[in-house]
Design a protein around this motif. Structure first.
Motif, mmCIF file in Angstrom:
data_model
loop_
_atom_site.group_PDB
_atom_site.id
_atom_site.type_symbol
_atom_site.label_atom_id
_atom_site.label_comp_id
_atom_site.label_asym_id
_atom_site.label_seq_id
_atom_site.Cartn_x
_atom_site.Cartn_y
_atom_site.Cartn_z
ATOM 1 N N HIS B 251 -13.961 -4.226 -4.995
ATOM 2 C CA HIS B 251 -12.995 -3.124 -5.096
ATOM 3 C C HIS B 251 -12.797 -2.593 -6.494
ATOM 4 C CE1 HIS B 251 -10.205 -0.551 -3.048
ATOM 5 N NE2 HIS B 251 -9.167 -0.768 -4.124
ATOM 6 N N LEU B 253 -10.989 -0.380 -9.309
ATOM 7 C CA LEU B 253 -9.758 0.190 -9.379
ATOM 8 C C LEU B 253 -9.453 0.542 -10.929
ATOM 9 C CD1 LEU B 253 -6.752 1.458 -8.763
ATOM 10 C CD2 LEU B 253 -6.212 -0.974 -8.883
ATOM 11 N N MET B 259 -5.206 7.505 -8.707
ATOM 12 C CA MET B 259 -3.937 7.210 -7.836
ATOM 13 C C MET B 259 -3.883 5.828 -7.464
ATOM 14 S SD MET B 259 -2.601 9.971 -7.984
ATOM 15 C CE MET B 259 -1.531 9.047 -6.725
ATOM 16 N N PRO B 260 -2.433 5.535 -7.499
ATOM 17 C CA PRO B 260 -2.216 4.126 -6.882
ATOM 18 C C PRO B 260 -2.729 3.965 -5.522
ATOM 19 C CG PRO B 260 -0.189 5.327 -6.870
ATOM 20 C CD PRO B 260 -1.255 6.385 -7.589
ATOM 21 N N VAL B 261 -3.700 2.996 -5.398
ATOM 22 C CA VAL B 261 -4.383 2.776 -4.292
ATOM 23 C C VAL B 261 -3.357 1.824 -3.186
ATOM 24 C CG1 VAL B 261 -6.672 2.556 -4.901
ATOM 25 C CG2 VAL B 261 -5.362 0.689 -5.283
ATOM 26 N N GLN B 262 -2.169 1.319 -3.838
ATOM 27 C CA GLN B 262 -1.352 0.768 -2.754
ATOM 28 C C GLN B 262 -0.549 1.613 -1.918
ATOM 29 O OE1 GLN B 262 -1.541 0.651 -6.214
ATOM 30 N NE2 GLN B 262 -1.580 -1.581 -6.894
ATOM 31 N N LEU B 263 -0.700 3.037 -2.374
ATOM 32 C CA LEU B 263 -0.028 3.854 -1.406
ATOM 33 C C LEU B 263 -0.160 3.780 -0.036
ATOM 34 C CD1 LEU B 263 1.371 6.534 -2.291
ATOM 35 C CD2 LEU B 263 -0.855 8.014 -1.449
ATOM 36 N N GLY B 264 0.805 3.330 0.763
ATOM 37 C CA GLY B 264 0.562 3.159 2.266
ATOM 38 C C GLY B 264 0.293 1.630 2.587
ATOM 39 N N LYS B 265 -0.002 0.796 1.708
ATOM 40 C CA LYS B 265 -0.156 -0.464 1.888
ATOM 41 C C LYS B 265 0.780 -1.072 2.790
ATOM 42 C CE LYS B 265 -2.580 -3.847 -0.860
ATOM 43 N NZ LYS B 265 -2.857 -4.347 -2.190
ATOM 44 N N VAL B 266 0.449 -2.037 3.723
ATOM 45 C CA VAL B 266 1.388 -2.863 4.444
ATOM 46 C C VAL B 266 2.333 -3.526 3.613
ATOM 47 C CG1 VAL B 266 1.645 -4.781 6.205
ATOM 48 C CG2 VAL B 266 -0.310 -3.071 6.376
ATOM 49 N N ALA B 267 3.279 -3.198 3.874
ATOM 50 C CA ALA B 267 4.283 -3.753 2.735
ATOM 51 C C ALA B 267 5.005 -5.087 2.904
ATOM 52 C CB ALA B 267 5.867 -2.815 2.693
ATOM 53 N N GLY B 268 5.828 -5.428 1.904
ATOM 54 C CA GLY B 268 6.368 -6.709 2.026
ATOM 55 C C GLY B 268 5.651 -8.019 1.596
ATOM 56 N N ASP B 272 0.788 -11.546 7.920
ATOM 57 C CA ASP B 272 0.696 -10.446 8.961
ATOM 58 C C ASP B 272 1.961 -9.952 9.437
ATOM 59 O OD1 ASP B 272 -1.857 -10.629 9.115
ATOM 60 O OD2 ASP B 272 -2.148 -11.670 10.932
ATOM 61 N N PRO B 273 1.861 -8.729 9.781
ATOM 62 C CA PRO B 273 3.114 -8.133 10.315
ATOM 63 C C PRO B 273 3.527 -8.850 11.584
ATOM 64 C CG PRO B 273 1.239 -6.600 10.403
ATOM 65 C CD PRO B 273 0.910 -7.564 9.492
#
Lengths: 473, 574
Positions: B251, B253, B259-268, B272-273
């Motif tokens: 990957h 980067l 752009m920040p690729v973290q945009l929209g990353k599963v947070a926290g 696993d959610p």
């Protein structure tokens, strides 16, 4: 639980994270001081970001649709743009919203101090007031919400008004004939779209192999196709080697596989290569707060820093740098201060790119699933099968659900198409509520709307979508 | 009538494959079950058999194509008319046969031939179920090791349908019903509870029922075989799975210029959610329940408020029970984050390993252990052993030191009954057992198993040798039943085959003593007035000091040592 009603809380920074924190803290009975250099709360989002850019993007959309209307038998003629009036309208929106926040502060008895804060120690802050003078204030808890600012590539620094960042681009100084956008991320594409709609010939340069790095490629593709026609050029795998201010414009040296002219002159250049956290707060070294290598303040699940009396939220505390994340974090930090057992651990933070078409996603992305080696089933519903999409002549959209094949749980949602930013909210709710694909599929959606594409994607998972034939494999 | 052959399900999560080789031509006649092509999936190269019979009329794919499950491969003109599948019926799916080292694939169930016929008498069909039967006292669940049936196969009463690993044994579960398997409700690796539906059945006639689209039919045997074949192929090449699978694309980067690729990353967190709504997660935090440890009872494992409350309630009950126990409950200290120092892998501790861990911790915490060491001169015994070995062999056994030790211990336990006892602390009583049954620790590939030989005192050494050989084999073949591992009064553990000069075995609670044997070796012994080479067997006796005094233990072990030295003692005293 501690008695929180007497706690004195300072919030440094009046952006969405800051004012959301301040207002909740006041609602919980704390004595709140909100410190920001602007006349009213609002921060980058309201003054120089989300809000003004959305106002301009609305205009861009209108211009585009008016153009597109020729296909439907309607011709408005060539639009005339009164830049002063447009700028004034945009500024009136900012004024209205920030003024409203000022009102809300007063109603909640939040003490708003206009100025710049510096730390004296873990509980004391010295504010240099915009109106002049200094004030030293002591608090029980301090929330840092200082946000971020546009990144400048040092080698491309140029002291010229022709070189803009997102802030100056939103000021709409003029409508340049040509504009180079450095960085194919969401800020560059949004602002590039505004200028292109106003008549500027826009060239976008992106260092990576695709626009919007990090977003799933199938979502980016319809946007890329549309922008290719809308912009004069999209140069991928391309870097800017140098910028030189000349009388007629900025001379730019480009390097990349598809660069035809290595040197080109643009009327203006917009640098939108990302944002960096505002963690260089004076006196922060007088506290125990730790800042990591990327400049973000280190925090725990409660948004508490290494200094127990100091919390940090929003852009300054980590990615993703999004207003809605900051607001949620701010509320979490305040609740933690109030002694509630809370943690910031959302299952999904939506991301929206307000281009045309819009791109929005939440939760797991296909790219991430692949990186993690996670097994998922992707159920896609192309908008060409949506009646609503056809009626607005925008069939290029796509809605997809990322589903855990074992539990049938919705783990991620991705949408590209007109209004995707509004549609994604349902996806976020589905993920947070742990909806199964069946739950989404069995929820009645209004017809004819684009929201049906969520429902139909879920039906695709079971091979039973009404408006598209996709038998179960 | 033209019939289509569609690419059948290839296994879990395999949606497509590359067509490596076509084995049919237009005009050729094919029969059901005959291989028609080779397909390369992510995991293995597999041979796909036909589910139709007839003459090939049109081939719709070509070599090198990427084929998706359900795609039409070819059509046939219905020549013989037997076993054909109507084009609409994609349900009759033959299993795919892995090509890679198939000879080494121990999966007889991997090639189930579909026996269902499309018969349009749907309404007459009656479905019945096979539920997991009772397996024995106190066993309410087990891990499903292997399924021996597949959808469409016929089963008859008494036919084994699956292998189940319970806490101690792997058992074969026979069917109590007859008919054609319609749907399998469980998966390999899953925990199965008594009473749970394992599969459903069509009684006799098969209905042309609508394909159950949203319940993906698992072709476990085919998948399992493919996986095994893949692993074998890898091993043959001396590669690890990581090496064999294509590496992930790195990957890239660009720092600060994109752009920040973290945009929209599963947070926290990295976790696993959690399958729970936000207010449920909040409730868990407020009442101090770790939501990651809560089992959700809702669809897809969704955790509801009730699950959180139940979890909290159980924790309270457990805490109350622990408070009532006089002995403090043992709490595992928290583990550090090992990932800080390097790569780690977490593997679930299933079956034997988990049971062993629980049992030994309990034994260690309950019993004050002492280990007594001694050595036996078995030079003479070794001569006798060699002499009588053929007799044991005739009886189907091996005259091992363990077999002899069984007899020796049985005799010793008669002389020292307190070693053949248990303690009942609650009633403050000692339970002396009037029978002598000795467990023998057997090292198997799944861990330590202890089959028990009954009434050792009533059997001769040849009989014991034969029984021992038989039980060890059963243990290694995972065929030991729970009953065969229960009811021991004493245990022998022999590590001599591996080496060592002595060790401290842990008493197999509720027994009170255990004898450990180490490697016997020639040693110089002072006999009369000179050193002589003698074969010496090291003995280690661990015992429960609550019941057994040190002097008794020393006497007991000395008695055993002397019995080894002078087997005559056995007939005199034993």
């Amino acid at each position: 639980m501690t008695n929180t009603s007497n706690l004195r809380v300072a919030v440094i920074g009046g952006g969405p994270g800051g004012y959301a924190s301040a207002f909740l803290a006041a609602d919980l009975g704390m004595k709140v001081t909100l410190i920001d250099p602007e006349a009213n709360p609002g921060g980058v989002c309201l003054y120089r970001g989300c809000i003004p850019s959305k106002a301009l993007l609305h205009v861009a959309k209108l211009l585009e649709e008016a153009e597109q209307a020729k296909n439907w038998g309607i011709d408005f003629g060539e639009p005339k743009v009164d830049l002063n009036k447009l700028r004034g309208w945009k500024e009136s929106i900012v004024k209205k919203l920030t003024g409203g926040l000022g009102q809300l502060s007063k109603q909640r008895s939040v003490q708003f101090v206009q100025g710049k804060a510096a730390f004296v120690n873990s509980t004391t802050v010295k504010v240099t007031k915009t109106a002049g003078g200094e004030e030293t204030l002591t608090f029980d808890r301090i929330i840092i919400a200082t946000g971020s600012r546009p990144t400048v590539v040092p080698s491309l620094k140029l002291d010229s008004p022709r070189l803009m960042d997102s802030t100056s681009a939103l000021d709409l100084p003029d409508i340049p004939k040509t504009l180079l956008v450095i960085g194919g991320g969401y800020i560059g594409l949004e602002l590039g779209s505004v200028y292109a709609a106003l008549g500027t010939k826009v060239t976008v340069v992106e260092m990576m192999s695709g626009l919007l790095p990090g977003a799933d490629r199938d979502l980016v593709l319809p946007l890329h196709k549309r922008l290719e026609k809308f912009f004069s050029a999209i140069l991928l795998n391309t870097t800017v080697k140098s910028l030189k201010d000349e009388k007629t414009g900025i001379r730019v040296t480009l390097e990349g596989p598809n660069v035809k002219e290595k040197e080109q002159v643009f009327d203006r250049v917009l640098m939108s290569v990302g944002r960096r956290p505002n963690s260089e707060i004076f006196g922060l070294d007088q506290t125990k707060v730790k800042v990591n290598a990327k400049g973000f303040i280190e925090i725990n699940a409660q948004r508490q820093t290494a200094d127990p009396t100091i919390y940090a939220i929003g852009d300054v505390a980590g990615e993703p740098m999004l207003a809605h994340k900051a607001m949620h974090e701010g509320r979490c930090a305040v609740e933690a201060i109030a002694g509630h057992k809370v943690a910031f651990e959302p299952n999904a933070i939506p991301a929206v790119v307000f281009t045309d078409p819009e791109i929005a996603w939440a939760g797991l992305t296909e790219t991430q699933a692949k990186e993690q080696g996670r097994e998922i089933t992707v159920a896609k519903f192309p908008w060409a099968a949506s009646g609503r999409a056809i009626t607005i002549d925008r069939p290029e959209g796509l809605t997809k659900l990322l589903i855990d094949p074992k539990t049938e749980r919705v783990l991620g949602v991705g949408i590209v198409g007109a209004g995707a930013g509004e549609l994604i909210a349902e996806g976020v709710l589905a993920i947070e509520m742990c909806a199964l694909a069946a739950d989404v599929g069995m929820t009645i959606h209004p017809h004819p709307t684009l929201s049906e594409t969520m429902m139909e994607s879920a039906e695709v998972f079971y091979g039973q979508a009404t408006d598209i034939y996709r038998p179960k494999k | 009538m033209a019939t289509e052959f569609k690419l059948p399900e290839l296994g879990e999560n395999i949606e497509s494959g590359d067509l490596v080789r076509l084995m049919i031509k237009p005009g050729a006649s094919i029969t059901e079950g005959e291989p028609v092509m080779e397909l390369e999936t992510d995991k293995a190269v597999v041979e796909v058999p036909s589910s139709v019979t007839g003459t090939v009329s049109e081939i719709r794919v070509k070599e090198g194509d990427k084929l998706r499950v359900g795609q039409v491969i070819f059509t046939v003109e219905n020549g013989t008319g037997t076993g054909t599948t109507p084009a609409s019926n994609t349900a009759a799916q033959p299993s795919v046969i892995p090509l890679v080292p198939i000879s080494a694939t121990p999966a007889p169930a991997a090639i189930p031939q579909p026996e269902r016929r499309a018969t349009p008498t749907a309404s007459a069909a009656t479905a019945s179920e096979f539920k997991m039967p009772e397996l024995g006292e106190n066993i309410d669940s087990g891990d499903l090791v292997r399924l021996m049936i597949s959808v469409g196969a016929s089963v008859s009463e008494g036919q084994p349908v699956m292998e189940l690993e319970t806490d101690k044994a792997v058992v074969e579960v026979p069917s109590s019903v007859s008919g054609v398997v319609r749907e399998i409700k469980v998966k390999e690796g899953q925990k199965v509870k008594v009473g749970e539906v394992i599969f459903t059945l069509e009684g006799g006639v098969v209905a042309a029922e609508p394909a159950r689209k949203h319940l993906p039919v698992e072709h476990i045997s085919g998948q399992q075989a493919a996986r095994l074949a893949f692993q074998l192929a890898m091993r043959a090449e001396g590669k690890t799975e990581e090496q064999a699978l294509p590496p992930d694309q790195p990957h890239t980067l660009a720092e600060g210029f994109s752009m920040p690729v973290q945009l929209g990353k599963v947070a926290g967190t990295d976790r696993d959610p959690v399958p729970a709504a936000p207010h449920v997660r909040r409730l868990a935090r407020e009442i101090g329940v770790d939501i990651h440890s809560v089992q959700g009872s809702g669809p897809g494992g969704r955790i509801g408020e009730d699950d959180i409350k139940l979890s909290a309630k159980n924790a309270l009950i457990a805490a109350a029970a622990a408070a009532q126990t006089p002995r403090a409950i043992f709490i595992e200290p928290a583990l550090p984050d090992f990932a800080k120092w390097g790569k780690t892998e977490r593997v679930s501790m299933r079956g034997v390993r988990r049971k062993t861990a629980e049992h030994l911790r309990q034994a260690w915490n309950t019993i004050p252990h002492v280990t007594q060491q001694d050595r036996a001169d078995i030079t003479e015994l070794e001569h006798l052993r060699a002499k009588f070995a053929p007799r044991a062999e005739e009886a189907g056994g091996k005259m091992t030191v363990t077999a002899i030790a069984l007899k020796v211990c049985a005799s010793a336990l008669k002389v020292f009954p307190q070693f053949n006892a248990s303690i009942d602390m609650a009633k403050e009583e000692i339970i002396y057992k009037q029978y002598i049954s000795i467990g023998v620790a057997v090292d198997t590939d799944r861990g330590l198993l202890v089959p028990v030989i009954r009434d050792v005192d009533k059997k001769n050494i040849v009989e014991l040798a034969a029984e021992m050989t038989q039980l060890s084999k059963k243990a290694r073949d995972r065929k030991l039943t729970v009953e065969e591992m229960e009811g021991g009064t004493f245990t022998i553990t022999n590590l001599g085959g591996i080496g060592g000069t002595g060790f401290s075995p842990i008493v197999n609670h509720p027994e009170v003593a255990i004898l450990g044997l180490s490697r016997s070796r020639m040693e110089p012994e002072w006999v009369g007035n000179k050193f002589e080479p003698r074969l010496i067997l090291p003995l280690s006796l661990s015992y429960d000091h609550r019941l057994i005094d040190g002097a008794d233990a020393a006497r007991f072990l000395r008695w055993i040592a002397e019995a080894f030295e002078q087997p005559f003692l056995l007939s005199v005293q034993g």
